[in-house]
Design an enzyme around this catalytic site. Structure first.
Site, mmCIF file in Angstrom:
data_model
loop_
_atom_site.group_PDB
_atom_site.id
_atom_site.type_symbol
_atom_site.label_atom_id
_atom_site.label_comp_id
_atom_site.label_asym_id
_atom_site.label_seq_id
_atom_site.Cartn_x
_atom_site.Cartn_y
_atom_site.Cartn_z
ATOM 1 N N LEU A 1 7.185 1.607 3.269
ATOM 2 C CA LEU A 1 8.059 2.033 2.171
ATOM 3 C C LEU A 1 8.808 3.322 2.522
ATOM 4 O O LEU A 1 9.807 3.635 1.894
ATOM 5 C CB LEU A 1 7.254 2.223 0.882
ATOM 6 C CG LEU A 1 6.672 0.939 0.277
ATOM 7 C CD1 LEU A 1 5.812 1.263 -0.937
ATOM 8 C CD2 LEU A 1 7.774 -0.049 -0.101
ATOM 9 N N GLY B 1 0.816 -1.205 0.000
ATOM 10 C CA GLY B 1 0.000 0.000 0.000
ATOM 11 C C GLY B 1 0.847 1.251 0.000
ATOM 12 O O GLY B 1 2.030 1.218 0.370
ATOM 13 N N HIS C 1 -2.834 0.861 8.247
ATOM 14 C CA HIS C 1 -1.510 1.482 8.096
ATOM 15 C C HIS C 1 -1.584 2.683 7.140
ATOM 16 O O HIS C 1 -1.047 3.754 7.443
ATOM 17 C CB HIS C 1 -0.536 0.414 7.577
ATOM 18 C CG HIS C 1 0.863 0.886 7.336
ATOM 19 N ND1 HIS C 1 1.948 0.443 8.073
ATOM 20 C CD2 HIS C 1 1.368 1.759 6.428
ATOM 21 C CE1 HIS C 1 3.049 1.044 7.629
ATOM 22 N NE2 HIS C 1 2.722 1.843 6.618
HETATM 23 ZN ZN ZN Z 1 3.778 3.135 5.406
#
Ligand code: ZN
Length: 165
Positions: free
Chosen positions: A87, A43, A128
């Site tokens: 990320l 995501g 998240h």
């Molecule tokens: Zn994240």
């Protein structure tokens, strides 16, 4: 489209609701999908590409969605512990408690109502990503010692990237 990293103040800003789904928003979504695919993530939220708008892309197994103004409207009382990464903090992982199930509502990129009842990993990814829209990172849920350890993992990862680059 560049994914910004931990330490960038843009990650801590509360994102604004998308008022109109303009071509700019559609281009943003496109760029986010490409960035997410390239990084093989589950995501991505717009603040992670330094855009303070409420937009997320989620890609978990057979579920793929671009959601405008996503909101958790229902969550199970039951919580589950699971490993999480981000990320924006490559190389860092930690166990985080999340609702086992959530119901998320928002809009599609075409402006149609969107709803998903997610559980397990998919529920975790939605929680998240929606956190990112409020400037919240997974490390915020950790105790002090665990957070410092996780940030060390992240910094070590960055140094390794520099060496191999
Ligand atoms: Zn994240």
């Amino acid at each position: 489209m560049k994914i910004i990293l931990y330490g960038d103040p843009a990650l801590r800003r509360k994102a604004q609701p998308v008022e109109r789904i303009t071509n700019d928003i559609k281009q943003l979504a496109n760029g986010m999908v490409r960035a997410l695919t390239l990084q093989k993530g589950y995501g991505l939220a717009a603040p992670q590409v330094a855009v303070s708008q409420r937009l997320v892309v989620v890609d978990v197994a057979d579920h793929f969605a671009i959601v405008v103004n996503p909101k958790i409207v229902d969550a199970s009382e039951e919580k589950v512990l699971g490993i999480e990464g981000c990320l924006s903090l490559p190389g860092a992982h930690a166990e985080v408690w999340r609702h086992q199930q959530v119901c998320v509502r928002g809009l599609t990129l075409e402006g149609a109502p969107f709803e998903v009842k997610a559980d397990e990993l998919l529920a975790r990814v939605y929680q998240h990503e929606i956190d990112h829209l409020d400037g919240v990172l997974f490390i915020d849920y950790l105790g002090e010692a665990k957070r410092l350890q996780t940030l060390k993992e992240y910094e070590r990862g960055l140094r390794e990237q520099e060496v191999s680059a």
